[in-house]
Write a protein that holds these residues in place. Structure first.
Motif, mmCIF file in Angstrom:
data_model
loop_
_atom_site.group_PDB
_atom_site.id
_atom_site.type_symbol
_atom_site.label_atom_id
_atom_site.label_comp_id
_atom_site.label_asym_id
_atom_site.label_seq_id
_atom_site.Cartn_x
_atom_site.Cartn_y
_atom_site.Cartn_z
ATOM 1 N N PHE A 156 0.824 -1.202 0.000
ATOM 2 C CA PHE A 156 0.000 0.000 0.000
ATOM 3 C C PHE A 156 0.859 1.254 0.000
ATOM 4 O O PHE A 156 0.569 2.221 -0.714
ATOM 5 N N LEU A 157 1.935 1.251 0.777
ATOM 6 C CA LEU A 157 2.824 2.414 0.795
ATOM 7 C C LEU A 157 3.438 2.661 -0.575
ATOM 8 O O LEU A 157 3.534 3.803 -1.022
ATOM 9 N N ARG A 158 3.840 1.578 -1.255
ATOM 10 C CA ARG A 158 4.414 1.733 -2.603
ATOM 11 C C ARG A 158 3.362 2.255 -3.584
ATOM 12 O O ARG A 158 3.652 3.139 -4.385
ATOM 13 N N VAL A 159 2.165 1.706 -3.527
ATOM 14 C CA VAL A 159 1.092 2.184 -4.403
ATOM 15 C C VAL A 159 0.834 3.658 -4.117
ATOM 16 O O VAL A 159 0.677 4.468 -5.042
ATOM 17 N N ASN A 160 0.804 4.021 -2.855
ATOM 18 C CA ASN A 160 0.574 5.414 -2.475
ATOM 19 C C ASN A 160 1.687 6.317 -3.024
ATOM 20 O O ASN A 160 1.419 7.420 -3.504
ATOM 21 N N GLN A 161 2.951 5.849 -2.972
ATOM 22 C CA GLN A 161 4.069 6.632 -3.513
ATOM 23 C C GLN A 161 3.923 6.838 -5.013
ATOM 24 O O GLN A 161 4.098 7.948 -5.528
ATOM 25 N N PHE A 162 3.608 5.743 -5.723
ATOM 26 C CA PHE A 162 3.441 5.865 -7.180
ATOM 27 C C PHE A 162 2.263 6.771 -7.523
ATOM 28 O O PHE A 162 2.343 7.596 -8.432
ATOM 29 N N ALA A 164 1.057 9.183 -5.680
ATOM 30 C CA ALA A 164 1.419 10.560 -5.333
ATOM 31 C C ALA A 164 2.300 11.172 -6.415
ATOM 32 O O ALA A 164 2.164 12.359 -6.747
ATOM 33 N N ALA A 165 3.191 10.371 -6.985
ATOM 34 C CA ALA A 165 4.052 10.873 -8.059
ATOM 35 C C ALA A 165 3.233 11.276 -9.285
ATOM 36 O O ALA A 165 3.661 12.126 -10.069
ATOM 37 N N MET A 166 2.060 10.667 -9.435
ATOM 38 C CA MET A 166 1.180 11.002 -10.561
ATOM 39 C C MET A 166 0.085 11.980 -10.141
ATOM 40 O O MET A 166 -0.896 12.163 -10.850
ATOM 41 N N GLN A 167 0.253 12.595 -8.969
ATOM 42 C CA GLN A 167 -0.711 13.545 -8.398
ATOM 43 C C GLN A 167 -2.088 12.926 -8.224
ATOM 44 O O GLN A 167 -3.105 13.560 -8.445
ATOM 45 N N MET A 168 -2.113 11.668 -7.821
ATOM 46 C CA MET A 168 -3.375 10.951 -7.600
ATOM 47 C C MET A 168 -3.379 10.306 -6.224
ATOM 48 O O MET A 168 -3.826 9.177 -6.037
ATOM 49 N N THR A 169 -2.866 11.004 -5.209
ATOM 50 C CA THR A 169 -2.819 10.465 -3.864
ATOM 51 C C THR A 169 -4.245 10.139 -3.392
ATOM 52 O O THR A 169 -5.131 10.990 -3.490
ATOM 53 N N PRO A 170 -4.454 8.909 -2.901
ATOM 54 C CA PRO A 170 -5.796 8.557 -2.436
ATOM 55 C C PRO A 170 -6.315 9.546 -1.389
ATOM 56 O O PRO A 170 -5.573 9.992 -0.510
ATOM 57 N N LEU A 171 -7.570 9.914 -1.507
ATOM 58 C CA LEU A 171 -8.283 10.822 -0.603
ATOM 59 C C LEU A 171 -7.810 12.269 -0.681
ATOM 60 O O LEU A 171 -8.166 13.078 0.155
ATOM 61 N N HIS A 172 -7.001 12.596 -1.681
ATOM 62 C CA HIS A 172 -6.604 13.987 -1.922
ATOM 63 C C HIS A 172 -6.957 14.344 -3.365
ATOM 64 O O HIS A 172 -6.742 13.555 -4.282
#
Length: 174
Positions: A156-162, A164-172
């Motif tokens: 999950f942390l890795r998915v969140n990092q990827f 976020a790099a694409m400006q698609m952070t979950p819940l943001h």
């Protein structure tokens, strides 16, 4: 639905009688002014829930709403009046006549000429977050076994990092 709780540890629901509203529940004229008689105990709450679901699924709009969701997921986000009349309403009729089984609706939609219309083909494109989550979900990890929680957390942390790099952070917002 008072008194029902989600027990995330056991992935189940529980019922707390002391938190259940035993008064009668009256619904608006949109639902035919139905009154669901209040009952006590888990059996009473289950009977109320059954009546609630019967009331909701007896509305023709419920089937249309769900068919619109299916259409938007698999075909296109745009539903014109023509699509509503010629695709959604017939699908809703199939949905209701098959006791709200999704499989006959999907079979009808996927075998229709409309589904293969070149004008709408390829209308649904995954966003980056859908791709990341889809990759995570395809991993051979049993999500309901406590021993895999550390692996799931790392993934999950890795998915969140990827994401976020694409400006698609979950819940943001992007």
């Amino acid at each position: 639905l008072t008194g029902w709780k989600d027990d995330q540890a056991s992935v189940s629901i529980t019922f707390a009688d002391s938190e259940h509203d035993t008064l009668d529940k009256k619904f608006s004229s949109n639902y035919g002014s139905v009154v669901i008689k209040g009952r006590s105990g888990q059996a009473g709450a289950e009977a109320e829930l059954d009546e609630l679901l019967t009331m909701i699924f007896s509305q023709s709009e419920t089937a249309k709403y769900l068919c619109r969701k299916i259409y938007r997921w698999f075909v296109s986000t745009e539903i014109t009046p023509d699509i509503e009349q010629n695709i959604i309403i017939p699908l809703a009729d199939i949905f209701r006549s098959n006791n709200f089984e999704i499989k006959p609706v999907l079979q009808k939609l996927f075998n229709s000429a409309h589904f293969f219309d070149p004008a709408i083909r390829g209308g649904i494109i995954k966003n980056p977050l859908d791709s990341c989550v889809g990759a995570f979900r395809s991993l051979p990890i049993d999500r309901f076994v406590p021993e895999t929680y550390p692996v799931m957390h790392f993934c999950f942390l890795r998915v969140n990092q990827f994401a976020a790099a694409m400006q698609m952070t979950p819940l943001h917002l992007p």
